[in-house]
Design a protein around this motif. Sequence first.
Motif, PDB file in Angstrom:
ATOM      1  N   UNK A  30     -24.463  47.883 -62.082  1.00 29.20           N
ATOM      2  CA  UNK A  30     -24.386  49.176 -61.145  1.00 29.20           C
ATOM      3  C   UNK A  30     -23.044  49.864 -61.144  1.00 29.20           C
ATOM      4  N   UNK A  33     -22.729  52.473 -63.741  1.00 28.42           N
ATOM      5  CA  UNK A  33     -23.725  53.697 -63.913  1.00 28.42           C
ATOM      6  C   UNK A  33     -23.330  54.619 -62.385  1.00 28.42           C
ATOM      7  N   UNK A  85     -38.262  45.202 -53.497  1.00 24.67           N
ATOM      8  CA  UNK A  85     -37.197  45.684 -54.437  1.00 24.67           C
ATOM      9  C   UNK A  85     -36.319  46.907 -53.667  1.00 24.67           C
ATOM     10  N   UNK A  87     -34.719  50.168 -53.183  1.00 26.01           N
ATOM     11  CA  UNK A  87     -35.234  51.318 -54.063  1.00 26.01           C
ATOM     12  C   UNK A  87     -33.991  52.468 -54.160  1.00 26.01           C
TER      13      UNK A  87
ATOM     14  N   UNK B  32     -33.851  51.347 -61.926  1.00 23.77           N
ATOM     15  CA  UNK B  32     -34.342  52.399 -60.789  1.00 23.77           C
ATOM     16  C   UNK B  32     -33.473  53.200 -59.974  1.00 23.77           C
ATOM     17  N   UNK B  33     -32.047  52.421 -59.903  1.00 17.31           N
ATOM     18  CA  UNK B  33     -30.904  53.114 -59.184  1.00 17.31           C
ATOM     19  C   UNK B  33     -30.517  54.174 -60.158  1.00 17.31           C
ATOM     20  N   UNK B  34     -30.186  53.737 -61.281  1.00 17.33           N
ATOM     21  CA  UNK B  34     -29.504  54.692 -62.374  1.00 17.33           C
ATOM     22  C   UNK B  34     -30.292  55.930 -62.866  1.00 17.33           C
ATOM     23  N   UNK B  36     -32.569  57.157 -60.688  1.00 20.36           N
ATOM     24  CA  UNK B  36     -32.346  58.278 -59.536  1.00 20.36           C
ATOM     25  C   UNK B  36     -31.231  59.154 -59.769  1.00 20.36           C
TER      26      UNK B  36
END
Lengths: 191, 67
Positions: A30, A33, A85, A87, B32-34, B36
């Motif tokens: 995380x 990115x 999950x 989101x 999914x976060x990336x 977005x």
Amino acid sequence: MANKLTENELWILSFYRTSEISGALFFGRLARSMKPGQIQRDMTKHFSDESQHAWYWTSCMQRFGTFPLKLSQAYQDKYLEAAGMPANLMEVLAITQTFEKRVIAQYALHSRVPGLKPEIAETFTKIMEDEKWHIEWVGEALKRMEPEYGKSYIDDTLKRYWKADKEVYGAVLKEHEDRVQDLLRYRKRTA
Amino acid sequence: MAEFLQHPVQKLQDAAILTDLVTDSMILVNMVIDLQEDFRIRLVQEDLKDVKTVGQLLAVFERKMSG
């Protein structure tokens, strides 16, 4: 060299280590990115702490002349099944907040079990200092997200994850009952 | 998606089950976060409730981007 670890002690310390590694990998990806900013900074520190904790457990076990067990599942793996999950970034931080509170409660409980080996107690003390900061930074980030996501959406998300956490914690204790007998006895006595 | 999951694009067929493509399901959360961030959209958990395959995930992104 310190006294040997029992089979159950080795298992539980290995479980802690595996969960710290899963946390580190998750936050590392995380952090890589994230857009530039405070969350990017704090998440990088969080990632670094989790890696360090995995090392503390590894090194703690080595002081007893042993290596960690290879375990396939971490505590976090069960979260997605129970809570769904996350989101978006807010949901990730909400699940993190829930998880970190669980970790600190678990480590605090374990660190009070009578007869705990000093090497393990020392490792808990080191890790719990960082965990307090994790709860703090995530809490502050969630507060800053209120104008964007809405306070009630954030509160509802936290509530949903608390509920899931209770289920997961109960299920994990049940699944590994034989491994965590000392903890369960202590928990029952002090409840 | 291929880059994130470290699979060739050809393997990412619409019917491919997302959880079969990763060793750790947290990787899907990261992805999914990336995505977005890249596409400047925001999903909520409800959007992903029934998503199991690559095609279903793409459809959610397409819907959000066109809306």
